[in-house]
Design a protein around this motif. Structure first.
Motif, short mmCIF file in Angstrom:
data_model
loop_
_atom_site.label_atom_id
_atom_site.label_comp_id
_atom_site.label_asym_id
_atom_site.label_seq_id
_atom_site.Cartn_x
_atom_site.Cartn_y
_atom_site.Cartn_z
N VAL A 13 0.82 -1.21 0.00
CA VAL A 13 0.00 0.00 0.00
C VAL A 13 0.86 1.26 0.00
O VAL A 13 1.40 1.65 1.04
CB VAL A 13 -0.91 0.01 1.26
CG1 VAL A 13 -1.95 1.11 1.14
CG2 VAL A 13 -1.57 -1.33 1.48
N GLU A 18 -1.74 10.48 4.02
CA GLU A 18 -3.02 9.78 4.19
C GLU A 18 -3.32 9.55 5.66
O GLU A 18 -3.88 8.52 6.02
CB GLU A 18 -2.97 8.43 3.46
CG GLU A 18 -2.69 8.50 1.98
CD GLU A 18 -3.94 8.78 1.14
OE1 GLU A 18 -5.01 9.05 1.74
OE2 GLU A 18 -3.83 8.74 -0.09
N THR A 21 -6.68 8.09 6.63
CA THR A 21 -7.22 6.87 6.02
C THR A 21 -6.59 5.58 6.56
O THR A 21 -7.20 4.51 6.44
CB THR A 21 -7.04 6.90 4.49
OG1 THR A 21 -6.03 7.83 4.17
CG2 THR A 21 -8.31 7.29 3.80
N PHE A 25 -8.49 1.98 6.82
CA PHE A 25 -8.06 0.93 5.89
C PHE A 25 -7.80 -0.37 6.64
O PHE A 25 -8.34 -1.42 6.29
CB PHE A 25 -6.79 1.41 5.17
CG PHE A 25 -6.17 0.38 4.27
CD1 PHE A 25 -6.63 0.22 2.97
CD2 PHE A 25 -5.12 -0.43 4.71
CE1 PHE A 25 -6.06 -0.74 2.13
CE2 PHE A 25 -4.55 -1.38 3.88
CZ PHE A 25 -5.03 -1.53 2.59
N ARG A 28 -10.90 -2.11 8.09
CA ARG A 28 -11.79 -2.75 7.14
C ARG A 28 -11.12 -3.92 6.42
O ARG A 28 -11.75 -4.95 6.16
CB ARG A 28 -12.25 -1.70 6.12
CG ARG A 28 -13.02 -2.27 5.00
CD ARG A 28 -14.28 -1.51 4.66
NE ARG A 28 -14.72 -1.95 3.35
CZ ARG A 28 -14.88 -1.15 2.32
NH1 ARG A 28 -14.71 0.14 2.45
NH2 ARG A 28 -15.25 -1.62 1.15
N VAL A 29 -9.81 -3.80 6.14
CA VAL A 29 -9.17 -4.77 5.25
C VAL A 29 -8.72 -6.03 5.97
O VAL A 29 -8.96 -7.15 5.49
CB VAL A 29 -7.98 -4.10 4.53
CG1 VAL A 29 -7.15 -5.12 3.80
CG2 VAL A 29 -8.49 -3.05 3.57
N ASP A 104 -4.74 0.55 -3.10
CA ASP A 104 -4.75 1.95 -2.68
C ASP A 104 -5.28 2.02 -1.26
O ASP A 104 -6.14 1.24 -0.88
CB ASP A 104 -5.64 2.79 -3.60
CG ASP A 104 -5.01 3.02 -4.96
OD1 ASP A 104 -3.86 2.58 -5.15
OD2 ASP A 104 -5.68 3.62 -5.82
N VAL A 105 -4.80 3.00 -0.51
CA VAL A 105 -5.19 3.07 0.90
C VAL A 105 -6.59 3.67 1.06
O VAL A 105 -7.23 3.54 2.10
CB VAL A 105 -4.16 3.90 1.69
CG1 VAL A 105 -4.33 5.39 1.39
CG2 VAL A 105 -4.26 3.64 3.17
N ASP A 106 -7.09 4.33 0.00
CA ASP A 106 -8.34 5.08 0.14
C ASP A 106 -9.59 4.21 0.02
O ASP A 106 -10.69 4.74 -0.11
CB ASP A 106 -8.38 6.23 -0.86
CG ASP A 106 -8.15 5.77 -2.28
OD1 ASP A 106 -8.26 4.56 -2.53
OD2 ASP A 106 -7.85 6.61 -3.14
N LEU A 107 -9.39 2.88 0.02
CA LEU A 107 -10.51 1.93 -0.04
C LEU A 107 -11.27 2.00 -1.36
O LEU A 107 -12.40 1.54 -1.46
CB LEU A 107 -11.46 2.12 1.14
CG LEU A 107 -10.81 1.76 2.50
CD1 LEU A 107 -11.69 2.22 3.64
CD2 LEU A 107 -10.53 0.28 2.59
#
Ligand code: UDP
Ligand code: MG
Length: 330
Positions: A13, A18, A21, A25, A28-29, A104-107
């Protein structure tokens, strides 16, 4: 692929400014990707390799704080902003997984499709591409320019890239090791990823709007990125001048024949100032354009010849040097 029972998945990533975020991230991930082991009934471990691409905010501090608490989180800090392509290359080098997934880190790359990628990989595919089926989260202008770019690129490039496939894809360790041996400085990863080949499969996904913050890409940057992509994958812009030159040369000879004929027949009119101007300006412009294109290639050759590293790593956090893959190149 290493013959161990537990499979390790690396998420790579790149991040630039950021700070808001990172937490979102990871929250959620990580659970989604770890749950993939249920789908394939094989044990999985996950690591997240963040590459801090010279952030000026608290990004690096926040990632280190996570890494301190959670061994799955790792950080590679670059000495300044080298651009997403270089950051991604750094991440590929520091990733230790049997499969590597740039995200990408922004989902915008939804983690929910990662388990599907993993099961297609376990079923034998060496590359599982994420294919965007809907670009409605992009602006009209972005969609238009992206569409034209893919058309042009695929008409010119020695090796086409599939439309609507970005960096979000799963790659087997074998593929990553090959990528790490490619030496060029101008990295256009999308094209390198498809250039190396290997058996592929795909999963469809819808690219979501950015979770937070703003896109780091501006149109001028995208234009330069597109130019880099075409020039590093094709020599057509160089060769086209041979044909334009030949065509104009033939026209000139035909015209010379016409003038000579007119002279011999005795009906010579005074050549026009307008046609002379047009011919001179047109040829001048063509000369300058072709020189400019030569310049684009020569500039890139000199970058390659200088042979400076693609990126400079200032420090790492949570990375065990003895774990690092065999092929290494900076
Ligand atoms: N990024 C980076 N270096 C840069 C620009 C962007 O590492 O010079 C990272 C950014 O933090 C994000 C990813 O690359 O994780 C994609 O960037 P962004 O969302 O701004 O691009 P877009 O989705 O608009 O193409
Ligand atoms: Mg984005």
């Amino acid at each position: 692929m290493r013959n161990v029972k537990t499979k390790r998945i690396s998420l790579v990533v790149p991040v630039l400014n950021e700070q808001e975020t990172i937490g979102l991230f990871l929250e959620r991930v990580l659970p989604v990707v770890e749950a993939a082991s249920e789908h394939i009934s094989e044990p999985l471990t996950v690591e997240v390799v963040f590459v801090d691409d010279g952030s000026r905010d608290e990004t690096a501090a926040i990632i280190s704080a996570f890494a301190r608490r959670d061994a799955r989180v790792k950080l590679v800090s670059l000495s300044r902003n080298f651009g997403k392509e270089a950051a991604l290359s750094a991440g590929l080098k520091y990733a230790t997984g049997d499969a590597v997934i740039p995200m990408d880190v922004d989902l915008q790359d939804p983690p929910e499709v990662v388990p599907e990628m993993i099961s297609k990989w376990v079923a034998g595919a060496k590359v599982v591409e994420g294919v965007r089926i809907d670009r409605s989260s992009d602006t009209f202008l972005k969609r238009l320019t992206a569409g034209r770019f893919y058309d042009l690129f695929n008409r010119l490039a020695d090796h086409p890239i599939p439309a609507n496939v970005g960096d979000f894809r799963l790659m087997d360790r074998e593929v990553v090791d090959v990528l790490l041996t490619l030496g060029e400085r101008t990295r256009f990863n999308k094209s390198l990823f498809s250039w190396v080949g290997f058996s592929r499969d795909e999963v469809a996904f819808v690219r979501e709007p950015r979770a937070m913050g703003a896109s780091k890409w501006r149109y001028w940057k995208l234009w330069n990125f597109a130019l880099d992509g075409i020039i590093s994958s094709s020599t057509a812009p160089l060769r086209v001048w041979t044909y334009i030159g030949t065509l104009l040369g033939s026209l000139a000879i035909a015209y010379a024949g016409f003038i000579l004929g007119a002279k011999l027949l005795g009906n010579v009119d005074v050549p026009g100032y307008a046609s002379l101007m047009v011919a001179v300006l047109l040829l001048g412009a063509l000369n300058l354009i072709s020189l400019g294109i030569l310049g684009e290639y020569i500039g890139r050759i000199s970058t390659e010849v200088r042979g400076r590293p693609l990126y400079i790593v200032e420090r790492t956090f949570g990375i065990d040097a003895s774990d690092l893959p065999r092929v290494s190149r900076g």
